[in-house]
Design a protein around this motif. Structure first.
Motif, short mmCIF file in Angstrom:
data_model
loop_
_atom_site.label_atom_id
_atom_site.label_comp_id
_atom_site.label_asym_id
_atom_site.label_seq_id
_atom_site.Cartn_x
_atom_site.Cartn_y
_atom_site.Cartn_z
N LEU A 1 23.40 -35.68 0.62
CA LEU A 1 24.08 -36.97 0.70
C LEU A 1 23.19 -38.05 0.10
O LEU A 1 21.99 -37.86 -0.12
CB LEU A 1 24.44 -37.28 2.15
N PHE A 2 23.76 -39.24 -0.12
CA PHE A 2 23.04 -40.31 -0.80
C PHE A 2 21.74 -40.69 -0.10
O PHE A 2 20.72 -40.89 -0.73
CB PHE A 2 23.93 -41.56 -0.92
N ASP A 3 21.79 -40.78 1.21
CA ASP A 3 20.63 -41.28 1.95
C ASP A 3 19.81 -40.16 2.58
O ASP A 3 19.01 -40.39 3.48
CB ASP A 3 21.08 -42.26 3.03
N GLU A 4 20.02 -38.94 2.14
CA GLU A 4 19.29 -37.81 2.70
C GLU A 4 18.76 -36.92 1.59
O GLU A 4 19.31 -36.86 0.49
CB GLU A 4 20.19 -36.98 3.62
N SER A 5 17.66 -36.22 1.88
CA SER A 5 17.15 -35.25 0.93
C SER A 5 18.00 -33.98 1.00
O SER A 5 18.80 -33.81 1.92
CB SER A 5 15.68 -34.92 1.24
N ASN A 6 17.83 -33.13 0.01
CA ASN A 6 18.54 -31.85 -0.01
C ASN A 6 18.17 -31.04 1.23
O ASN A 6 17.01 -30.70 1.44
CB ASN A 6 18.18 -31.08 -1.29
N GLU A 7 19.17 -30.74 2.05
CA GLU A 7 18.90 -30.12 3.35
C GLU A 7 19.64 -28.79 3.49
O GLU A 7 20.83 -28.69 3.20
CB GLU A 7 19.34 -31.08 4.46
N ALA A 8 18.91 -27.76 3.91
CA ALA A 8 19.54 -26.48 4.22
C ALA A 8 20.13 -26.54 5.62
O ALA A 8 19.52 -27.08 6.54
CB ALA A 8 18.52 -25.36 4.12
N VAL A 9 21.34 -26.02 5.76
CA VAL A 9 22.00 -26.05 7.06
C VAL A 9 22.40 -24.63 7.45
O VAL A 9 22.42 -23.71 6.63
CB VAL A 9 23.25 -26.97 7.04
N LYS B 1 27.71 -26.10 -1.26
CA LYS B 1 27.01 -27.39 -1.25
C LYS B 1 27.98 -28.50 -0.86
O LYS B 1 29.07 -28.60 -1.42
CB LYS B 1 26.41 -27.69 -2.62
N LEU B 2 27.58 -29.31 0.10
CA LEU B 2 28.32 -30.51 0.47
C LEU B 2 27.58 -31.70 -0.10
O LEU B 2 26.39 -31.89 0.16
CB LEU B 2 28.44 -30.62 1.99
N GLY B 3 28.26 -32.48 -0.91
CA GLY B 3 27.62 -33.62 -1.55
C GLY B 3 28.60 -34.77 -1.70
O GLY B 3 29.75 -34.71 -1.24
N GLU B 4 28.14 -35.84 -2.35
CA GLU B 4 29.01 -37.00 -2.56
C GLU B 4 28.69 -37.67 -3.88
O GLU B 4 27.59 -37.57 -4.42
CB GLU B 4 28.88 -37.99 -1.40
N LEU B 5 29.71 -38.36 -4.40
CA LEU B 5 29.61 -39.08 -5.66
C LEU B 5 30.18 -40.48 -5.44
O LEU B 5 30.88 -40.74 -4.46
CB LEU B 5 30.39 -38.37 -6.76
N TYR B 6 29.90 -41.37 -6.39
CA TYR B 6 30.48 -42.71 -6.33
C TYR B 6 31.05 -43.07 -7.69
O TYR B 6 30.36 -43.02 -8.71
CB TYR B 6 29.44 -43.75 -5.92
N ASP B 7 32.33 -43.39 -7.72
CA ASP B 7 33.02 -43.79 -8.94
C ASP B 7 32.99 -45.32 -9.03
O ASP B 7 33.76 -46.02 -8.36
CB ASP B 7 34.46 -43.27 -8.92
N MET B 8 32.09 -45.83 -9.87
CA MET B 8 31.91 -47.29 -9.96
C MET B 8 33.14 -47.97 -10.53
O MET B 8 33.48 -49.09 -10.13
CB MET B 8 30.69 -47.60 -10.82
N SER B 9 33.84 -47.31 -11.46
CA SER B 9 35.00 -47.94 -12.08
C SER B 9 36.14 -48.14 -11.08
O SER B 9 36.93 -49.07 -11.22
CB SER B 9 35.49 -47.09 -13.25
#
Length: 350
Positions: free
Chosen positions: A67-75, A150-158
């Motif tokens: 996630l944006f505010d976290e390091s790559n984490e194994a779960v 992998k669970l992640g996130e993106l941000y679409d600025m447009s």
């Protein structure tokens, strides 16, 4: 072969599903193309057994969150039942095809060692005994299933939009055994299942994803069903294009095409091809005839007309680059289909 006859009876002729959509200078059509499976089953294989020869991966293996505010984490995710769900889905999908007289699934793992990643094949003597007990002539064995997700996130600025996603890549190893013939065929395969959630609010986007364990089970069901194409010939939708240009004969052919009078359209366009002196019209008309013959199922004749379009193109100095791409693409499609025909005939018992 009983399973071949049942399979052929279940096929819906793709001509009934054809539709046409006009675009600038082109007419788009979608057809269903029969593709060969990865495995060839002997004609005398009517009863099939599916076995689980895999071990579940550790709960902490292959699952990451970034996630944006976290390091790559194994779960840790419990995935012990992935093989069971995947094989159950495969078994059900294969039974629906009615390609084999019967399909039986063994739920318990027959793998003797404890390694989840190392591939080992079932003992032949054991499989011979298993075939005798179950009345099967062939066995499909799942020797490994590993999911890396992998669970992640993106941000679409447009769009000022948060996008959360879960991507799961399923790594399979399969083997197909014909114990009485002492034959084995093995292959690896991968499949990806993807989930996405979006919102203007970051937390809502992440919370919009399904429960991760449930999602991985759903993914195993999805990829298991998709795996049927490895073992049974399958239909694949493919795009084709007709050329449009100003010509009365061409329009008459399209009038017949719209009402699925393929033979009338072929007669009209064959006459146009023979009488026109313009090479650009010859290329496009020969290409259109190629697509028509493919729709009718005459792949060799379709390929001959496609080659004719290619030959005329090679003899012309100037031709629309975008148009020739469709001609070359059609030629390659047909070359591939001709190469697959002998394999398909073998798999269908023709």
């Amino acid at each position: 072969m009983d399973h071949i006859q049942s399979f052929l009876q279940s096929i819906v002729i793709f001509l009934l599903g054809i539709f046409l959509t006009a675009c600038s200078g082109m007419l788009f059509t979608s057809i269903d193309v029969l593709r060969p499976a990865k495995v060839n089953f002997p004609e005398d294989v009517n009863h099939l057994l599916i076995v689980n020869n895999s071990r579940p991966q550790p709960h902490t293996y292959g699952h990451t969150t970034e996630l944006f505010d976290e390091s790559n984490e194994a779960v840790s995710i419990e995935t012990d039942s992935l093989a069971l769900f995947s094989l159950a889905s495969l078994s059900e999908a294969m039974a629906e095809k009615e390609f084999f007289s019967s399909i039986h699934l063994m739920h318990e793992s027959i793998k003797k060692d404890s390694s989840f990643s190392e591939v080992t094949y079932p003992d032949r003597d054991y499989l011979v005994d298993l075939c005798r007990k179950e009345g099967a002539e062939g066995i499909i064995s799942l020797n490994r299933i590993i999911v890396n997700d992998k669970l992640g996130e993106l941000y679409d600025m447009s769009q000022a939009l948060y996008i959360a996603y879960l991507e799961a890549i399923y790594d399979y190893n399969w083997s197909v055994h014909f114990p009485a013939k002492n034959q084995i065929y093995s292959f690896a395969a991968k499949d990806t299942v993807y989930w996405e959630s979006e919102s203007y609010y970051r937390e809502r986007a992440v919370n919009g994803l399904p429960d991760r364990r449930d999602a991985l089970i759903d993914g195993a069901l999805i990829s298991g069903r998709r795996s049927v194409s490895k073992f049974i010939p399958y239909w694949e939708q493919s795009d084709r294009y007709f050329f449009k240009f100003q010509d009365k004969k061409l329009k008459q052919g399209f009038d017949s095409l719209y009402v699925k009078n393929w033979d009338a359209a072929i007669d009209i366009w064959t006459d146009l091809l023979e009488k026109t002196s313009r090479k650009s019209k010859k290329i496009k008309t020969a290409h259109n005839l190629s697509v028509l013959y493919e729709i009718k199922g005459d792949i060799q004749q379709a390929y001959d007309y496609s080659n004719q379009a290619m030959d005329v193109y090679m003899d012309i100095l100037l031709f629309d680059y975008r148009s020739i791409l469709f001609v070359v693409q059609q030629n390659e499609f047909l070359r591939k289909r001709l190469a697959e025909m002998s394999l398909l005939n073998k798999q269908l018992g023709n």
